[in-house]
Design a protein around this motif. Structure first.
Motif, short mmCIF file in Angstrom:
data_model
loop_
_atom_site.label_atom_id
_atom_site.label_comp_id
_atom_site.label_asym_id
_atom_site.label_seq_id
_atom_site.Cartn_x
_atom_site.Cartn_y
_atom_site.Cartn_z
N ASN A 127 -37.17 -32.24 51.93
CA ASN A 127 -38.04 -32.03 53.09
C ASN A 127 -38.25 -30.56 53.41
O ASN A 127 -39.23 -30.19 54.06
CB ASN A 127 -37.47 -32.74 54.32
CG ASN A 127 -37.70 -34.23 54.27
OD1 ASN A 127 -37.74 -34.80 53.19
ND2 ASN A 127 -37.87 -34.86 55.42
N ALA A 128 -37.29 -29.71 53.02
CA ALA A 128 -37.42 -28.28 53.30
C ALA A 128 -36.44 -27.50 52.43
O ALA A 128 -35.38 -28.00 52.06
CB ALA A 128 -37.14 -27.98 54.78
N LEU A 129 -36.85 -26.26 52.11
CA LEU A 129 -35.94 -25.29 51.51
C LEU A 129 -35.70 -24.21 52.56
O LEU A 129 -36.65 -23.64 53.09
CB LEU A 129 -36.55 -24.67 50.26
CG LEU A 129 -35.77 -23.49 49.65
CD1 LEU A 129 -34.45 -23.95 49.05
CD2 LEU A 129 -36.60 -22.76 48.58
N ILE A 130 -34.42 -23.96 52.87
CA ILE A 130 -34.08 -22.92 53.84
C ILE A 130 -33.43 -21.76 53.07
O ILE A 130 -32.41 -21.95 52.40
CB ILE A 130 -33.12 -23.44 54.92
CG1 ILE A 130 -33.76 -24.63 55.67
CG2 ILE A 130 -32.76 -22.33 55.91
CD1 ILE A 130 -32.85 -25.30 56.69
N ILE A 131 -34.04 -20.59 53.17
CA ILE A 131 -33.53 -19.41 52.44
C ILE A 131 -33.15 -18.34 53.46
O ILE A 131 -33.56 -18.40 54.61
CB ILE A 131 -34.61 -18.84 51.49
CG1 ILE A 131 -35.87 -18.43 52.27
CG2 ILE A 131 -34.94 -19.82 50.39
CD1 ILE A 131 -36.96 -17.77 51.42
N ASP A 132 -32.33 -17.36 53.03
CA ASP A 132 -32.22 -16.19 53.88
C ASP A 132 -33.16 -15.11 53.35
O ASP A 132 -33.79 -15.28 52.30
CB ASP A 132 -30.77 -15.72 54.09
CG ASP A 132 -30.09 -15.22 52.83
OD1 ASP A 132 -30.79 -14.74 51.93
OD2 ASP A 132 -28.84 -15.30 52.75
N SER B 95 -33.50 -30.14 67.38
CA SER B 95 -34.32 -31.36 67.35
C SER B 95 -35.77 -31.06 66.98
O SER B 95 -36.39 -31.80 66.19
CB SER B 95 -34.28 -32.07 68.72
OG SER B 95 -32.96 -32.44 69.02
N LYS B 96 -36.29 -29.97 67.52
CA LYS B 96 -37.68 -29.59 67.19
C LYS B 96 -37.80 -29.20 65.71
O LYS B 96 -38.79 -29.52 65.05
CB LYS B 96 -38.13 -28.41 68.06
CG LYS B 96 -38.42 -28.79 69.50
CD LYS B 96 -38.86 -27.57 70.30
CE LYS B 96 -39.20 -27.95 71.74
NZ LYS B 96 -39.41 -26.78 72.58
N LEU B 97 -36.78 -28.49 65.22
CA LEU B 97 -36.77 -28.09 63.81
C LEU B 97 -36.79 -29.33 62.91
O LEU B 97 -37.60 -29.44 61.98
CB LEU B 97 -35.51 -27.26 63.53
CG LEU B 97 -35.23 -26.87 62.07
CD1 LEU B 97 -36.33 -25.97 61.51
CD2 LEU B 97 -33.86 -26.19 61.96
N VAL B 98 -35.91 -30.29 63.20
CA VAL B 98 -35.82 -31.52 62.40
C VAL B 98 -37.13 -32.30 62.50
O VAL B 98 -37.63 -32.85 61.50
CB VAL B 98 -34.61 -32.36 62.83
CG1 VAL B 98 -34.64 -33.73 62.18
CG2 VAL B 98 -33.31 -31.64 62.47
N ALA B 99 -37.73 -32.31 63.68
CA ALA B 99 -39.01 -33.01 63.85
C ALA B 99 -40.09 -32.38 62.97
O ALA B 99 -40.98 -33.08 62.46
CB ALA B 99 -39.43 -32.97 65.32
N SER B 100 -40.00 -31.06 62.74
CA SER B 100 -41.01 -30.39 61.91
C SER B 100 -40.89 -30.79 60.44
O SER B 100 -41.79 -30.58 59.65
CB SER B 100 -40.90 -28.87 62.05
OG SER B 100 -39.81 -28.35 61.32
N TRP B 101 -39.72 -31.35 60.07
CA TRP B 101 -39.54 -31.82 58.68
C TRP B 101 -40.07 -33.24 58.49
O TRP B 101 -39.90 -33.84 57.44
CB TRP B 101 -38.05 -31.79 58.30
CG TRP B 101 -37.46 -30.41 58.35
CD1 TRP B 101 -38.12 -29.23 58.22
CD2 TRP B 101 -36.08 -30.08 58.57
NE1 TRP B 101 -37.24 -28.18 58.34
CE2 TRP B 101 -35.98 -28.67 58.55
CE3 TRP B 101 -34.92 -30.82 58.79
CZ2 TRP B 101 -34.76 -28.00 58.75
CZ3 TRP B 101 -33.72 -30.15 58.98
CH2 TRP B 101 -33.64 -28.77 58.95
#
Length: 464
Positions: A110-115, A458-464
């Motif tokens: 659902n997402a790739l999170i990078i630094d 919660s908003k972050l997860v909703a964006s996925w």
């Protein structure tokens, strides 16, 4: 098929631990996800990761680590540690692609999170139609500076290190040009060019996750969200989900037993991060200053840096305290102080009721660990974005007193004594202590079930 989030931190324990804490946070509140973490453990040393990874794997079965193949590089020709790591990350893009394709065989990504340092992987994910989020492992103030950096670059043609002026950026206190984030100081360096490229890409992500909380940095978060830091384009959504702090340590270290015997709020803790080291001369000045202050102290001492370029990536030997500290210092201070070699369990130490202050290198993880438990600080930055963090902590947040350097970066024993006394005895110290106590409450509220950081998650997860 299940759904998964893939995290990709740059090498280095500080970045890995922050990413793992983010993964644990997601799993705790949204257990339907699984977490996959790509680790790049170079053949040169950036902190011992193997034991940590093993422990997390054993404790959190929903977190899977994928070790990207090491690409052997000789660090010696590179101008800096950052340059070596950036090249390693760039060269690893093909391995990232293979791993993402492999994970996608059994899960929907659902997402790739990078630094920030892993920005080259953004292009790989875009080709695979995976949304990319950037995790800012430093605070919102540092994020604002990096977002505004391309604008500063366009408006000047001199290196920050040569300006001798104050830098004004949206939402931030004036920053002395010499205190800008380390790799940005020299316009002609490869680190500057790399950071510029990464920072131009920053706003093109699907969202920015920040390890901070709303009430710690309200002014700068408003400036970011109003678009002031990216004047020539849209700013992605910003999600403040902190303070994320690793628990660290099992509570059995000898120094904790020693702290149990000390009066409440009486001990100054000195520790400078996993890479913070001082010359033997500077260690002697710190020792003299602590002794002159008369205050109780717990001090973590590391072996001074080697002058050999090829040694900069090797694990240093254990310090010889008799050699490094002034003659008789350990005997004279044995009733007031404890010197610990190389490492202490920082989170349990800072949580201990006998700790009354923290002399810190201003690494963001350490700052949050202190904020979360309401410990006031003395700011003594050493590298990376720490000088920048010092200005923010002292001028903006009012959570720290500054440790002032002489020309050449040396801090004399008289300054160490002065700042320890000021923190523990003076009205200025009391004012900082009160702000720290207030921020401790604010941090707890932010992380509560209805707090701002939970809402942001919660908003972050909703964006996925």
């Amino acid at each position: 098929m299940g759904t998964t989030i893939v995290l990709y931190p740059s090498p280095g324990m500080g970045h890995l631990i922050s990413m793992v804490e983010l993964g644990k946070l997601i799993l705790k509140h949204h257990p339907s996800f699984s977490i996959n973490i790509l680790t790049l453990i170079p053949s040169f040393n950036t902190g011992t990761t193997a034991a940590y990874v093993h422990r997390i794997s054993a404790t959190f079965p929903a977190i899977t680590f994928h070790h990207l193949p090491d690409i052997p590089l000789d660090p010696s020709p590179y101008p800096s540690m950052e340059a070596t790591i950036f090249d390693l990350i760039r060269r690893s893009n093909q391995n990232v692609e293979h791993t993402l394709l492999s994970i996608s065989q059994s899960s929907n990504i659902n997402a790739l999170i990078i630094d920030l340092f892993c920005m080259p992987a953004k292009f790989v994910a875009s080709n695979l139609n995976i949304p990319v989020y950037v995790f800012s492992t430093s605070g919102a103030c540092c994020l604002a500076q990096l977002l505004y950096f391309p604008t500063l670059h366009k408006n000047t043609n001199i290196s920050f290190k040569d300006m001798n002026t104050l830098i004004h950026s949206p939402g931030l206190p004036p920053i002395p040009s010499s205190d800008m984030v380390g790799p940005l100081l020299d316009r002609n360096s490869s680190d500057y060019t790399d950071f510029l490229e990464f920072c131009i890409q920053y706003p093109n992500s699907a969202g920015i996750i920040v390890n901070t909380f709303e009430s710690l940095e309200p002014k700068v978060l408003k400036a970011i969200r109003n678009g002031e830091c990216v004047p020539d384009g849209p700013t992605p959504p910003v999600y403040c989900i902190g303070p994320l702090v690793a628990e660290g340590g099992d509570g059995s270290h000898d120094c904790l037993n020693w702290l149990d015997l000390q009066p409440k709020g009486s001990v100054v803790y000195l520790c400078f991060g996993s890479l913070g080291v001082f010359s033997s001369d500077q260690l002697k000045e710190i020792a003299k200053g602590l002794e002159m202050s008369g205050h109780r102290f717990l001090w973590v001492v590391r072996t001074p840096p080697s002058n050999k370029k090829e040694d900069r990536f090797l694990k240093p030997p254990e310090p010889d305290l008799d050699l490094l500290l002034p003659d008789g210092f350990l005997d004279r201070t044995k009733d007031k102080g404890l010197v610990v070699k190389t490492w202490a369990p920082q989170v349990p130490v800072l949580c201990h009721e006998s700790i009354g202050g923290f002399v810190t290198h201003c690494g963001w993880n350490s700052v949050l660990e202190a904020v979360r438990v309401g410990v006031p600080m003395v700011a003594w930055p050493l590298y990376a974005e720490q000088r920048f963090n010092k200005v923010v902590l002292v001028e903006d947040m009012k959570l720290a007193l500054p440790m002032d350097e002489l020309e050449g970066g040396r801090v004399p024993s008289t300054e160490v004594e002065r700042r320890v006394r000021q923190l523990m005895e003076s009205e200025e110290g009391k004012a900082i202590r009160e702000v720290a106590a207030m921020m401790k409450k604010e941090a707890a509220i932010a992380m509560s079930d209805t707090g701002s950081s939970r809402v942001a998650l919660s908003k972050l997860v909703a964006s996925w």
